[in-house]
Motif scaffolding. Structure first.
Motif, PDB file in Angstrom:
ATOM      1  N   ILE A  85       1.046  -1.169  -0.171  1.00  0.00           N
ATOM      2  CA  ILE A  85      -0.061   0.076  -0.117  1.00  0.00           C
ATOM      3  C   ILE A  85       0.844   1.290   0.005  1.00  0.00           C
ATOM      4  O   ILE A  85       0.676   2.339  -0.539  1.00  0.00           O
ATOM      5  N   HIS A  86       1.877   1.371   0.688  1.00  0.00           N
ATOM      6  CA  HIS A  86       3.038   2.397   0.983  1.00  0.00           C
ATOM      7  C   HIS A  86       3.388   2.541  -0.443  1.00  0.00           C
ATOM      8  O   HIS A  86       3.801   3.898  -1.000  1.00  0.00           O
ATOM      9  N   ILE A  90       3.162   6.002  -2.746  1.00  0.00           N
ATOM     10  CA  ILE A  90       4.297   7.006  -3.320  1.00  0.00           C
ATOM     11  C   ILE A  90       4.015   7.275  -4.848  1.00  0.00           C
ATOM     12  O   ILE A  90       4.404   8.042  -5.260  1.00  0.00           O
ATOM     13  N   GLN A  91       3.682   6.032  -5.522  1.00  0.00           N
ATOM     14  CA  GLN A  91       3.359   6.028  -6.835  1.00  0.00           C
ATOM     15  C   GLN A  91       2.430   6.982  -7.244  1.00  0.00           C
ATOM     16  O   GLN A  91       2.417   7.761  -8.282  1.00  0.00           O
ATOM     17  N   MET A  92       1.347   7.116  -6.578  1.00  0.00           N
ATOM     18  CA  MET A  92       0.376   8.010  -6.726  1.00  0.00           C
ATOM     19  C   MET A  92       0.755   9.525  -6.531  1.00  0.00           C
ATOM     20  O   MET A  92       0.078  10.358  -6.945  1.00  0.00           O
ATOM     21  N   GLY A  93       1.992   9.855  -5.900  1.00  0.00           N
ATOM     22  CA  GLY A  93       2.587  11.137  -5.695  1.00  0.00           C
ATOM     23  C   GLY A  93       1.642  11.894  -5.049  1.00  0.00           C
ATOM     24  O   GLY A  93       0.888  11.604  -4.042  1.00  0.00           O
ATOM     25  N   VAL A 139       9.828   5.722  -0.393  1.00  0.00           N
ATOM     26  CA  VAL A 139      10.071   4.275  -0.058  1.00  0.00           C
ATOM     27  C   VAL A 139      11.762   4.178  -0.173  1.00  0.00           C
ATOM     28  O   VAL A 139      12.519   4.584  -0.817  1.00  0.00           O
ATOM     29  N   GLU A 140      12.128   3.173   0.805  1.00  0.00           N
ATOM     30  CA  GLU A 140      13.543   3.110   1.060  1.00  0.00           C
ATOM     31  C   GLU A 140      13.995   2.526  -0.126  1.00  0.00           C
ATOM     32  O   GLU A 140      13.524   1.174  -0.559  1.00  0.00           O
ATOM     33  N   ARG A 254      -0.631  -0.573 -11.414  1.00  0.00           N
ATOM     34  CA  ARG A 254      -0.830   0.768 -12.105  1.00  0.00           C
ATOM     35  C   ARG A 254      -1.235   1.913 -11.241  1.00  0.00           C
ATOM     36  O   ARG A 254      -2.064   1.541 -10.423  1.00  0.00           O
ATOM     37  N   LYS A 255      -0.966   3.004 -11.522  1.00  0.00           N
ATOM     38  CA  LYS A 255      -1.841   4.269 -10.837  1.00  0.00           C
ATOM     39  C   LYS A 255      -2.910   4.276 -11.404  1.00  0.00           C
ATOM     40  O   LYS A 255      -3.478   3.973 -12.538  1.00  0.00           O
TER      41      LYS A 255
END
Length: 256
Positions: A85-86, A90-93, A139-140, A254-255
């Motif tokens: 989920i994290h 992050i991808q959704m910005g 994300v690390e 995918r976003k």
């Protein structure tokens, strides 16, 4: 066991404490011990709800929220996969929307956590993992851990067909390393599997090292669902994995 207080006491305690009234004054007014106040306030905060939310709930529900009956405790509820989920957040910005991901989770687990509880668990996950509850935590990325692989969507007409003199479209194969963002790109006449494999092999030799994971993003080209192409792809992947002692991961979702 816990001494249970009634609805009016619960709301009164929350209201006074939110208005910064001292523990002593709250204790005197509601004849309640410090630990009783602390418990009410902790469970109230855990619920993620506001005082107005509570006022709109049936009294019995409010009491259940603060003093859950044993069988209401979340024992068999599947915990959301917060790592994943994290990554998605992050991808959704800047369009990150946790409620959107909660809807997905509820579709999969209809008996899953409610939204407020889901938010709370996600915040706990962030604090446990990164020491902060800011969603924007990157994300690390671990150096050398992941190599992302993709075909670029645009296909510029760059290739001169010497027999006909016309320009043909080319397909650009790219890889990038998650931490350094070091890019390797190569041009191919199509996106078929042999070129995917060749590009991957060239990229690895260009980087001079093998990452722990390869993350191919978009392999519709190499695969038509459940056909012999898919089996070919799987065996090609497992050969790559064996040869390079690496792991091929499915792409992140995918976003929206």
């Amino acid at each position: 066991g816990t001494i249970m207080h009634d609805y009016n006491t619960i709301l009164g305690v929350i209201e006074l404490r939110l208005s910064k009234v001292s523990y002593d004054a709250v204790q005197k007014r509601y004849r309640i011990g410090r630990s009783g106040i602390a418990l009410i306030m902790n469970r109230y905060k855990d619920s993620g709800l506001s005082l107005d939310d509570l006022r709109q709930m049936p009294t019995s529900k409010v009491v259940d929220l603060i003093y859950p009956k044993e069988n209401l405790r979340h024992k068999d509820i599947p915990l959301p996969d917060f790592e994943k989920i994290h990554e998605q957040m992050i991808q959704m910005g800047k369009h990150a929307d946790l409620s959107f991901l909660w809807i997905d989770y509820k579709k999969e687990h209809p008996n899953g956590y409610q939204l407020a509880q889901f938010y709370k668990l996600y915040r706990d996950f962030l604090v446990d993992t990164y020491g902060t509850s800011k969603t924007s935590m990157p994300v690390e990325r671990i150096p050398g851990e992941k190599m992302y692989i993709d075909w670029i969507g645009d296909q510029p007409e760059l290739l001169l067909d010497t027999t006909t003199g016309e320009l043909r479209k080319v397909h650009i194969f790219t890889t990038t390393l998650g931490f350094s963002s070091l890019v390797y790109a190569e041009i191919f006449p199509d996106e078929k599997l042999p070129h995917f494999i060749t590009g991957t092999v060239h990229a690895l030799s260009y980087y001079g090292a093998v990452p722990k994971y390869l993350v191919p993003d978009n392999l519709r080209t190499a695969v038509t669902r459940h056909s012999k192409d898919e089996l070919v792809l799987q065996s090609a992947f497992s050969d790559l994995e064996t040869f390079y002692d690496t792991i091929i991961l499915p792409p992140p979702p995918r976003k929206p």
